[in-house]
Design a protein around this motif. Structure first.
Motif, PDB file in Angstrom:
ATOM      1  N   SER A 210       0.493  10.777  -9.377  1.00 57.17           N
ATOM      2  CA  SER A 210      -0.001   9.439  -9.331  1.00 57.17           C
ATOM      3  C   SER A 210       1.073   8.356 -10.027  1.00 57.17           C
ATOM      4  CB  SER A 210      -0.912   9.259 -10.326  1.00 57.17           C
ATOM      5  OG  SER A 210      -2.187   9.936  -9.924  1.00 57.17           O
ATOM      6  N   HIS A 211       1.101   7.192  -9.627  1.00 54.31           N
ATOM      7  CA  HIS A 211       1.817   5.943  -9.827  1.00 54.31           C
ATOM      8  C   HIS A 211       1.308   4.851  -9.557  1.00 54.31           C
ATOM      9  CE1 HIS A 211       2.968   4.976  -5.689  1.00 54.31           C
ATOM     10  NE2 HIS A 211       3.215   6.372  -5.518  1.00 54.31           N
ATOM     11  N   TYR A 212       1.386   3.758 -10.686  1.00 51.35           N
ATOM     12  CA  TYR A 212       0.798   2.463 -10.346  1.00 51.35           C
ATOM     13  C   TYR A 212       1.275   1.990  -8.872  1.00 51.35           C
ATOM     14  CZ  TYR A 212      -0.005   2.587 -15.239  1.00 51.35           C
ATOM     15  OH  TYR A 212      -0.679   2.937 -16.489  1.00 51.35           O
TER      16      TYR A 212
ATOM     17  N   ILE B  26      -3.877   2.867  -8.669  1.00 49.38           N
ATOM     18  CA  ILE B  26      -2.965   4.045  -8.987  1.00 49.38           C
ATOM     19  C   ILE B  26      -3.027   4.816  -7.415  1.00 49.38           C
ATOM     20  CG2 ILE B  26      -2.909   4.475 -11.310  1.00 49.38           C
ATOM     21  CD1 ILE B  26      -4.625   7.124 -10.494  1.00 49.38           C
ATOM     22  N   THR B  27      -1.991   5.787  -7.302  1.00 49.91           N
ATOM     23  CA  THR B  27      -2.037   6.592  -6.174  1.00 49.91           C
ATOM     24  C   THR B  27      -2.554   7.985  -6.596  1.00 49.91           C
ATOM     25  OG1 THR B  27       0.106   7.328  -6.314  1.00 49.91           O
ATOM     26  CG2 THR B  27      -0.277   5.512  -4.744  1.00 49.91           C
ATOM     27  N   VAL B  28      -3.471   8.716  -5.671  1.00 49.39           N
ATOM     28  CA  VAL B  28      -3.448  10.226  -6.052  1.00 49.39           C
ATOM     29  C   VAL B  28      -3.148  10.835  -4.775  1.00 49.39           C
ATOM     30  CG1 VAL B  28      -5.481  11.888  -6.680  1.00 49.39           C
ATOM     31  CG2 VAL B  28      -5.493   9.547  -7.647  1.00 49.39           C
ATOM     32  N   GLU B  29      -2.016  11.630  -5.065  1.00 48.44           N
ATOM     33  CA  GLU B  29      -1.236  12.072  -3.893  1.00 48.44           C
ATOM     34  C   GLU B  29      -0.675  13.602  -4.144  1.00 48.44           C
ATOM     35  OE1 GLU B  29       2.550  10.557  -3.331  1.00 48.44           O
ATOM     36  OE2 GLU B  29       2.435   8.963  -4.760  1.00 48.44           O
ATOM     37  N   PRO B  30      -1.664  14.617  -4.108  1.00 52.96           N
ATOM     38  CA  PRO B  30      -1.214  15.932  -4.124  1.00 52.96           C
ATOM     39  C   PRO B  30      -0.653  16.378  -2.823  1.00 52.96           C
ATOM     40  CG  PRO B  30      -3.488  16.011  -3.800  1.00 52.96           C
ATOM     41  CD  PRO B  30      -3.049  14.609  -3.976  1.00 52.96           C
TER      42      PRO B  30
ATOM     43  N   VAL C 119       6.001  -0.421  -4.932  1.00 50.83           N
ATOM     44  CA  VAL C 119       5.188   0.739  -4.551  1.00 50.83           C
ATOM     45  C   VAL C 119       5.195   1.731  -5.598  1.00 50.83           C
ATOM     46  CG1 VAL C 119       7.378   2.147  -3.511  1.00 50.83           C
ATOM     47  CG2 VAL C 119       4.941   2.847  -3.000  1.00 50.83           C
ATOM     48  N   HIS C 120       6.175   1.939  -6.630  1.00 51.17           N
ATOM     49  CA  HIS C 120       6.040   2.630  -7.758  1.00 51.17           C
ATOM     50  C   HIS C 120       6.086   1.508  -8.763  1.00 51.17           C
ATOM     51  CE1 HIS C 120       8.229   6.242  -5.725  1.00 51.17           C
ATOM     52  NE2 HIS C 120       6.765   6.059  -5.331  1.00 51.17           N
ATOM     53  N   ASP C 121       4.938   1.035  -8.923  1.00 51.29           N
ATOM     54  CA  ASP C 121       4.722  -0.295  -9.960  1.00 51.29           C
ATOM     55  C   ASP C 121       4.902   0.053 -11.297  1.00 51.29           C
ATOM     56  OD1 ASP C 121       4.315  -3.103  -9.156  1.00 51.29           O
ATOM     57  OD2 ASP C 121       2.170  -2.925 -10.025  1.00 51.29           O
TER      58      ASP C 121
ATOM     59  N   ALA D 151       0.951  -1.185   0.035  1.00 51.16           N
ATOM     60  CA  ALA D 151       0.056  -0.001  -0.051  1.00 51.16           C
ATOM     61  C   ALA D 151       0.970   1.292   0.086  1.00 51.16           C
ATOM     62  CB  ALA D 151      -0.932  -0.005   1.183  1.00 51.16           C
ATOM     63  N   ASP D 152       0.392   2.365   0.079  1.00 56.22           N
ATOM     64  CA  ASP D 152       0.985   3.740  -0.082  1.00 56.22           C
ATOM     65  C   ASP D 152       0.105   4.952   0.291  1.00 56.22           C
ATOM     66  OD1 ASP D 152       2.734   5.728  -0.498  1.00 56.22           O
ATOM     67  OD2 ASP D 152       3.030   5.654  -2.539  1.00 56.22           O
ATOM     68  N   VAL D 153      -0.049   4.980   1.565  1.00 58.11           N
ATOM     69  CA  VAL D 153      -1.030   5.898   1.911  1.00 58.11           C
ATOM     70  C   VAL D 153      -0.559   6.898   2.964  1.00 58.11           C
ATOM     71  CG1 VAL D 153      -3.284   6.020   3.774  1.00 58.11           C
ATOM     72  CG2 VAL D 153      -2.828   3.901   2.199  1.00 58.11           C
TER      73      VAL D 153
ATOM     74  N   ILE E 138      -2.003  14.366   1.194  1.00 60.43           N
ATOM     75  CA  ILE E 138      -2.999  13.437   1.448  1.00 60.43           C
ATOM     76  C   ILE E 138      -2.716  12.355   0.234  1.00 60.43           C
ATOM     77  CG2 ILE E 138      -5.263  12.973   1.897  1.00 60.43           C
ATOM     78  CD1 ILE E 138      -5.545  16.038   1.901  1.00 60.43           C
ATOM     79  N   GLU E 139      -2.562  10.986   0.312  1.00 55.15           N
ATOM     80  CA  GLU E 139      -2.483  10.167  -0.596  1.00 55.15           C
ATOM     81  C   GLU E 139      -3.466   8.890  -0.275  1.00 55.15           C
ATOM     82  OE1 GLU E 139       1.434   8.285  -0.630  1.00 55.15           O
ATOM     83  OE2 GLU E 139       1.363   7.661  -2.432  1.00 55.15           O
ATOM     84  N   ASP E 140      -4.111   8.448  -1.249  1.00 56.51           N
ATOM     85  CA  ASP E 140      -5.081   7.376  -1.453  1.00 56.51           C
ATOM     86  C   ASP E 140      -4.544   6.469  -2.573  1.00 56.51           C
ATOM     87  OD1 ASP E 140      -6.656   9.564   0.242  1.00 56.51           O
ATOM     88  OD2 ASP E 140      -7.376   7.697   0.830  1.00 56.51           O
TER      89      ASP E 140
HETATM   90 MN    MN Z   1       3.022   7.357  -3.732  1.00 59.97          MN
END
Ligand code: MN
Ligand code: GLY
Ligand code: MN
Length: 543
Positions: free
Chosen positions: A452-454, A474-478, A459-461, A376-378, A499-501
């Motif tokens: 974003s990344h996969y 993907i992540t969305v992390e501004p 983690v950076h898939d 995960a990456d939160v 904030i990253e989801d």
């Molecule tokens: Mn990330």
């Protein structure tokens, strides 16, 4: 043996089995990817390989931490994806067509594994060995690594040998079949040129596969690669192609490039394309593991929200997250945990986590559990004292709105850059409105990374970074980071928010897999006001 004796012996055996079964079942988790999953992935690789080719995958290197202590071993994610094998010193060969070595055995894949060794296993744990790789991983053709040197595979007879080029950062141990020896054998068998340059090969391949009409565009793309790499710039064919003034000249150079490429059958770019395409889209079995990793990490964030107080250290906060991961049986963290109080949050990959007290600052926490290989990456950013100040909330809300816009843009068919563009626009407008910046292009100063990344085994898939497909994550992390001394009002200094989801892209729209961790300032403050089980967890004071 009379019948009664035989019968009671069988009964005893059955009873023993009954008692021993749960013990075996409890010995290890059972929800790993199945041998069928890995076999299916190898089938797909085989289908995507060119005719008469062999794909060669090496296990990851073991890494030394200090003296006689190594880092915990982690398998190469591609290798794991294709085999399920978690040990070092192994090589996998996949053939595009059936091979027959003359001894009546037909095979289309071979796995070379670490040899069993009772003494090494007493110290460092069990090895699967040849038999284990057959029975547990479902391979039919398996040998000890020491056999690779003697293997009958004639690499030179294939039209192409597909492999990932080597990082050249592995050690030769006393073991005569370690990764170092396997790679040395591979290089000998393939006549691997001493000056082999994978970056050059990749660009040569781009030239080879371009047609005349498109060659000017390709030359422009290559020009960008060359401008960042002096070694590539020195290559006469590449520079010639980039600087050529007409199609005829480019065609002449292309013919020379073709000739150069045909000097050997090595191809270190194709596998990257194949593995990125496959790993981008997750199967149901992968999704189950990935979802679990994400939910574990979200629960970690919730528990920390409840436990957080200004006297906590960054290390302790990290420890609470990681304790939750272990409670759920997550083996590792997918990357070094990031816990930055106040100004420390402005360092994007701050992993020191060494501040003794977080005080009344915001704390940025970017962590991910790794569960059975999937990570995960939160990220959550919360006020250590449970209440956002006016300025903290103003910055937080911009990032929140940017993330909402980014998540909304994460739909099937949209370009990979869509969430980033949507989020950047919101951040820029917000910073302008607060007077933190005066011009649009200053926004990068405070939001200096991609959105974003996969996500998956890495983690950076791996992925194609093309238009979004269903069943990708993907992540969305501004984020907005305003370090001390920034060129804006002092009241903003030391505020860092990310904030990253983790977002699953589906035909029905984006699904937030980490939604269990509160995201709005209101929800965060509410959860932070709840009591934590850790409040009663007191340890003796040590001098
Ligand atoms: Mn990330
Ligand atoms: N944790 C690393 C990243 O967010 O990409
Ligand atoms: Mn992250």
């Amino acid at each position: 043996m009379n019948m009664i004796y035989q019968h009671s012996a069988m009964l005893l055996f059955a009873i023993l089995q009954l008692f021993s079964l749960p013990a075996i079942a409890q010995d290890a988790a059972t929800d790993f990817l199945s041998a069928d999953f890995h076999r299916g992935r190898r089938e797909l690789v085989r289908k995507m390989m060119p005719e008469n080719s062999v794909a060669v995958f090496f296990a990851n290197a073991e890494r030394n931490r200090a003296n006689d202590v190594d880092y915990i071993y982690h398998q190469n994610p591609d290798f794991y994806y294709l085999t399920g094998y978690k040990e070092p010193n192994a090589v996998l060969l996949i053939f595009s067509e059936d091979q027959n070595d003359g001894s009546n055995s037909v095979y289309d894949e071979v796995l070379y594994v670490q040899e069993r060794d009772p003494r090494a296993e007493q110290w460092n744990g069990k090895r699967l060995g040849v038999e284990g790789a057959k029975s547990t991983l479902g391979f039919k053709t398996v040998f000890n690594g020491s056999e690779f040197a003697k293997a009958s595979t004639e690499f030179k007879n294939f039209d192409s040998v597909l492999f990932f080029d080597f990082e050249n950062d592995y050690r030769d141990s006393k073991d005569t079949a370690d990764l170092f020896d396997l790679i040395r054998n591979f290089k000998e068998k393939t006549d691997y040129p001493a000056d082999y340059d994978p970056a050059k090969q990749r660009l040569y391949t781009m030239i080879k596969s371009t047609d005349v009409e498109n060659s000017a565009n390709v030359a422009q793309t290559l020009g960008r690669y060359l401008s960042n790499d002096d070694k590539l710039k020195e290559d006469a064919l590449l520079s010639g192609f980039v600087n050529a003034t007409d199609d005829n000249l480019r065609s002449e150079i292309k013919a020379k490039v073709d000739l150069e490429l045909s000097a050997n059958n090595l191809n270190s770019s194709k596998l990257s394309e194949i593995m990125s395409t496959l790993r981008e889209t997750k199967t149901e079995a992968e999704m189950a593991l990935l979802k679990k990793a994400v939910e574990i990490s979200a629960v970690g964030q919730v528990e920390v929200m409840k436990a957080m107080h200004p006297k906590m250290s960054e290390t302790e906060i990290q420890g609470v997250h990681e304790f939750v991961y272990k409670k759920y049986g997550a083996e590792y963290e997918g990357y070094p945990s990031i816990v930055g109080g106040g100004n420390n949050g402005c360092i994007l990959h701050y992993i020191e986590n060494s501040k003794p007290e977080v005080g009344d600052d915001l704390v940025l926490m970017d962590l991910g559990a790794e569960y059975h290989g999937y990570t995960a990456d939160v990220t959550r950013t919360i006020p250590a004292n449970g209440k956002f100040t006016k300025e903290q909330k103003q910055i937080y809300d911009i990032v929140y709105n940017a993330q909402e816009a980014g998540i909304k843009a994460s739909v099937v068919g949209a370009p990979f850059q869509a969430p980033g563009q949507a989020a950047s626009q919101v951040v820029t407008e917000g910073l302008l409105q607060l007077g933190i910046i005066e011009k649009d292009d200053e926004s990068r100063t405070y939001f200096p990374h991609g959105t974003s990344h996969y996500l998956g085994l890495d983690v950076h898939d791996k992925g194609t970074y093309q238009a979004f497909k269903p069943n990708t994550v993907i992540t969305v992390e501004p984020g907005i980071y305003i370090p001390e001394g920034s060129d804006c009002d002092k009241k903003w200094w030391g505020i860092a928010v990310r904030i990253e989801d983790d977002i699953l892209i589906t035909d029905d729209g984006p699904v937030n897999l980490s939604a269990m961790a509160p995201r709005t300032t209101k929800e965060i403050e509410k959860v932070m006001s709840q009591s934590s089980a850790l409040e009663d967890f007191e340890l003796p004071v040590l001098n």
